[in-house]
Design an enzyme around this catalytic site. Structure first.
Site, PDB file in Angstrom:
ATOM      1  N   LYS A  40       0.837  -1.207   0.000  1.00 39.82           N
ATOM      2  CA  LYS A  40       0.000   0.000   0.000  1.00 39.82           C
ATOM      3  C   LYS A  40       0.869   1.253   0.000  1.00 39.82           C
ATOM      4  O   LYS A  40       0.599   2.214  -0.721  1.00 39.82           O
ATOM      5  CB  LYS A  40      -0.934   0.003   1.209  1.00 39.82           C
ATOM      6  CG  LYS A  40      -1.879   1.198   1.233  1.00 39.82           C
ATOM      7  CD  LYS A  40      -2.657   1.284   2.536  1.00 39.82           C
ATOM      8  CE  LYS A  40      -3.712   0.222   2.648  1.00 39.82           C
ATOM      9  NZ  LYS A  40      -4.593   0.458   3.837  1.00 39.82           N
ATOM     10  N   THR A  91     -10.318  -0.134  14.714  1.00 36.93           N
ATOM     11  CA  THR A  91     -10.805  -0.568  16.032  1.00 36.93           C
ATOM     12  C   THR A  91     -12.040  -1.440  15.804  1.00 36.93           C
ATOM     13  O   THR A  91     -13.158  -1.043  16.120  1.00 36.93           O
ATOM     14  CB  THR A  91     -11.144   0.636  16.925  1.00 36.93           C
ATOM     15  OG1 THR A  91     -12.084   1.505  16.238  1.00 36.93           O
ATOM     16  CG2 THR A  91      -9.903   1.434  17.258  1.00 36.93           C
ATOM     17  N   THR A 126     -12.122   5.836  16.276  1.00 40.88           N
ATOM     18  CA  THR A 126     -13.252   5.755  17.200  1.00 40.88           C
ATOM     19  C   THR A 126     -12.886   4.767  18.295  1.00 40.88           C
ATOM     20  O   THR A 126     -12.693   3.578  18.036  1.00 40.88           O
ATOM     21  CB  THR A 126     -14.518   5.291  16.464  1.00 40.88           C
ATOM     22  OG1 THR A 126     -14.801   6.212  15.409  1.00 40.88           O
ATOM     23  CG2 THR A 126     -15.699   5.238  17.420  1.00 40.88           C
ATOM     24  N   PHE A 152     -15.547  12.712  11.977  1.00 40.88           N
ATOM     25  CA  PHE A 152     -16.972  12.643  11.636  1.00 40.88           C
ATOM     26  C   PHE A 152     -17.088  12.633  10.110  1.00 40.88           C
ATOM     27  O   PHE A 152     -17.685  13.534   9.512  1.00 40.88           O
ATOM     28  CB  PHE A 152     -17.729  13.826  12.247  1.00 40.88           C
ATOM     29  CG  PHE A 152     -17.702  13.849  13.754  1.00 40.88           C
ATOM     30  CD1 PHE A 152     -18.578  13.070  14.488  1.00 40.88           C
ATOM     31  CD2 PHE A 152     -16.788  14.639  14.433  1.00 40.88           C
ATOM     32  CE1 PHE A 152     -18.553  13.083  15.877  1.00 40.88           C
ATOM     33  CE2 PHE A 152     -16.744  14.667  15.820  1.00 40.88           C
ATOM     34  CZ  PHE A 152     -17.634  13.883  16.550  1.00 40.88           C
ATOM     35  N   ARG A 154     -17.966  10.733   6.400  1.00 36.01           N
ATOM     36  CA  ARG A 154     -18.827   9.757   5.728  1.00 36.01           C
ATOM     37  C   ARG A 154     -18.106   9.221   4.495  1.00 36.01           C
ATOM     38  O   ARG A 154     -17.571  10.014   3.709  1.00 36.01           O
ATOM     39  CB  ARG A 154     -20.147  10.398   5.301  1.00 36.01           C
ATOM     40  CG  ARG A 154     -20.977  10.956   6.438  1.00 36.01           C
ATOM     41  CD  ARG A 154     -22.072  11.862   5.896  1.00 36.01           C
ATOM     42  NE  ARG A 154     -21.489  13.031   5.243  1.00 36.01           N
ATOM     43  CZ  ARG A 154     -22.177  13.907   4.504  1.00 36.01           C
ATOM     44  NH1 ARG A 154     -23.467  13.711   4.296  1.00 36.01           N
ATOM     45  NH2 ARG A 154     -21.575  14.943   3.969  1.00 36.01           N
ATOM     46  N   GLU A 155     -18.093   7.912   4.357  1.00 36.19           N
ATOM     47  CA  GLU A 155     -17.503   7.351   3.141  1.00 36.19           C
ATOM     48  C   GLU A 155     -18.274   7.866   1.935  1.00 36.19           C
ATOM     49  O   GLU A 155     -19.499   7.934   1.938  1.00 36.19           O
ATOM     50  CB  GLU A 155     -17.551   5.825   3.186  1.00 36.19           C
ATOM     51  CG  GLU A 155     -16.537   5.229   4.137  1.00 36.19           C
ATOM     52  CD  GLU A 155     -16.481   3.721   4.011  1.00 36.19           C
ATOM     53  OE1 GLU A 155     -16.570   3.204   2.879  1.00 36.19           O
ATOM     54  OE2 GLU A 155     -16.355   3.050   5.052  1.00 36.19           O
ATOM     55  N   GLY A 253     -34.466   1.503   4.134  1.00 33.12           N
ATOM     56  CA  GLY A 253     -33.685   0.636   3.263  1.00 33.12           C
ATOM     57  C   GLY A 253     -33.592  -0.752   3.859  1.00 33.12           C
ATOM     58  O   GLY A 253     -34.416  -1.139   4.694  1.00 33.12           O
ATOM     59  N   CYS A 260     -18.788   1.667  10.459  1.00 34.90           N
ATOM     60  CA  CYS A 260     -18.879   2.388  11.735  1.00 34.90           C
ATOM     61  C   CYS A 260     -20.080   2.014  12.588  1.00 34.90           C
ATOM     62  O   CYS A 260     -19.923   1.598  13.747  1.00 34.90           O
ATOM     63  CB  CYS A 260     -18.890   3.894  11.475  1.00 34.90           C
ATOM     64  SG  CYS A 260     -17.363   4.524  10.759  1.00 34.90           S
ATOM     65  N   LYS A 324     -23.233   1.226   0.860  1.00 39.35           N
ATOM     66  CA  LYS A 324     -23.878   2.429   0.358  1.00 39.35           C
ATOM     67  C   LYS A 324     -23.322   2.712  -1.022  1.00 39.35           C
ATOM     68  O   LYS A 324     -22.251   2.214  -1.394  1.00 39.35           O
ATOM     69  CB  LYS A 324     -23.636   3.619   1.292  1.00 39.35           C
ATOM     70  CG  LYS A 324     -22.181   4.032   1.387  1.00 39.35           C
ATOM     71  CD  LYS A 324     -21.960   5.176   2.377  1.00 39.35           C
ATOM     72  CE  LYS A 324     -22.426   6.500   1.854  1.00 39.35           C
ATOM     73  NZ  LYS A 324     -22.009   7.643   2.718  1.00 39.35           N
TER      74      LYS A 324
END
Length: 439
Positions: A40, A91, A126, A152, A154-155, A253, A260, A324
């Site tokens: 990576k 985590t 987290t 905080f 969001r993917e 949904g 998360c 998502k």
């Protein structure tokens, strides 16, 4: 360069770590991202970003070209001259639902003797309440303060969320260290909340629990709408205009998931049990999510049964597997959870997802993964939309109908155009929305 350019090390190059490193470099800081995965690191040094995240590739390239961003596999050496070290480590859910801090603890052991005096270590991952204290004890360095600065993000919009945050939360007891970390974000227009480390750690868990609770509410509300003949999209539009509620996370949904919410709600529940606190709303939020997925499978089975088919042996076309749209992430995907329930009841599954291919994703023990949704629909007794990819709305549904054996499309995500499916001769079964039958 910003007025206060810092030497920053980010340990971990997952969604959080790579976004944090690339964004801080874009703000003018000198950033080194460290990761134990040599392959990576080599790819990132070439500017190759495997994550499906808008704008992240460009930020990494810009950081490399501008000399503000570098990558290394030697975590200990990387921190030698660091002013701030962010721990952006996994985590995952451990035994009993508690957060597994093995990676955080291992890195603390690697760097404890290499950290310069006055360097600030920051938990970005987290982590449970008390982790900052735990890391400080593992470091054993009274001259190295440890703070909590939860993400905080969001993917699918991580870069935007980092550069346009609602708030920046920094927890710890050293005012100078708090000032230093707050200064990293000086160019961003957002309120900075300074608090105790425990407050910051719990704030992240509390936020994710509240979002999960809102999604469980929306899914249960959709089931109620089915029962009474109401339209959940109209109901949620009405209540979402109330500023005390808001419209976000009210779209039903196939359940909630991702990297998360599942692990964080279970970790918070475990923490509650450890503290002797009964939190029935949290437990019900988790249980409702699981029950909702069983409910969806029961609906699919009932529809097949009404048409003279059994779920056992039925061929189902699944559209979408990622948790998502806009990401290739399968971690705790509700789509996969539903797929496993369908497979356990004997269904034969063929799936298509814009972000996945059989060459890079092995799900052969569960389903057959194909490139073309039309191929997934070939001979299908029913079609099920499990991820809200906009590509599915734009499909040639007349062509899809021509390949299907059955006439039913289940759309718990509310992605598809009912009129278009009706013109294609297909019956659309949404979630919490009036059924639209063939014309």
């Amino acid at each position: 360069m910003p007025a206060e350019s810092r030497r920053v090390v980010v340990v971990g190059t997952g969604y959080v770590g790579l976004t944090t490193g690339a964004c801080l470099a874009s703000l003018g800081h000198r950033v080194v991202c460290a990761d134990a995965d040599a392959a990576k690191v080599a790819a990132l040094r070439r500017g190759e970003v495997a994550l499906l995240e808008p704008d992240l590739h460009e930020l990494v390239r810009d950081g490399l070209d501008g000399g503000r961003l570098a990558f290394t596999g030697d975590t200990a050496a990387a921190v030698d001259d660091a002013e701030v070290v962010f721990l952006c480590l996994p985590t995952p859910m451990g035994l009993g639902g508690a957060a597994d801090l093995a990676a955080v603890e291992a890195v603390a052991g690697q760097i404890r003797h290499r950290l310069p005096a006055g360097c600030v270590v920051v938990d970005k991952s987290t982590v449970p309440v008390g982790t900052a204290e735990r890391v400080a004890a593992l470091l054993g360095r009274s001259d190295v303060p440890v703070l909590s600065n939860p993400e905080f993000l969001r993917e699918g919009s991580a870069v935007h969320d980092f550069l346009h945050p609602d708030r920046i939360v920094i927890g710890g007891g050293d005012p100078a260290a708090l000032d230093r970390v707050a200064g990293l974000y000086r160019a961003l227009d957002a309120p900075v909340l300074r608090c105790a480390a425990a407050d910051a750690e719990l704030a992240k868990y509390a936020a994710n629990f509240f979002l999960a609770m809102k999604l469980s509410f929306a899914n249960n509300l959709a089931v109620l709408c089915d029962a009474v003949g109401a339209d959940v999209s109209e109901v949620t539009a009405a209540i979402g205009l109330d500023p005390r509620i808001g419209p976000a996370f009210l779209r039903p949904g196939p359940g909630w998931g991702g990297s998360c919410l599942p692990k964080d709600t279970h970790a918070l529940l475990t923490a509650c049990e450890g503290a002797g606190v009964d939190f029935p709303l949290l437990r019900a939020t988790i249980e409702t999510n699981v029950a909702h997925q069983h409910h969806l499978v029961d609906r699919i089975a009932a529809d097949l049964d009404a048409g003279g088919r059994s779920l056992a042996g039925a061929r189902l076309a699944l559209l979408g597997l990622t948790f998502k749209a806009g990401t290739a992430d399968l971690r705790d995907s509700p789509a996969l959870a539903v797929a496993r329930l369908l497979r356990a009841r004997g269904a034969v599954l063929v799936a298509a997802d814009p972000a996945l291919s059989a060459e890079t994703t092995d799900l052969s023990d569960l389903l057959t993964l194909v490139e073309d949704p039309t191929e997934a629909a070939d001979g299908a007794d029913a079609c099920v939309v499990l991820t809200e990819w906009p590509e599915f709305r734009a499909l040639d549904w007349e062509r899809m109908a021509g390949h299907m054996r059955g006439r039913t499309v289940h759309d718990p995500r509310g992605v598809l155009d009912p009129d278009r499916l009706a013109r294609a001769g297909l019956a659309l079964h949404g979630l919490g929305r009036p059924r639209v039958l063939t014309g």
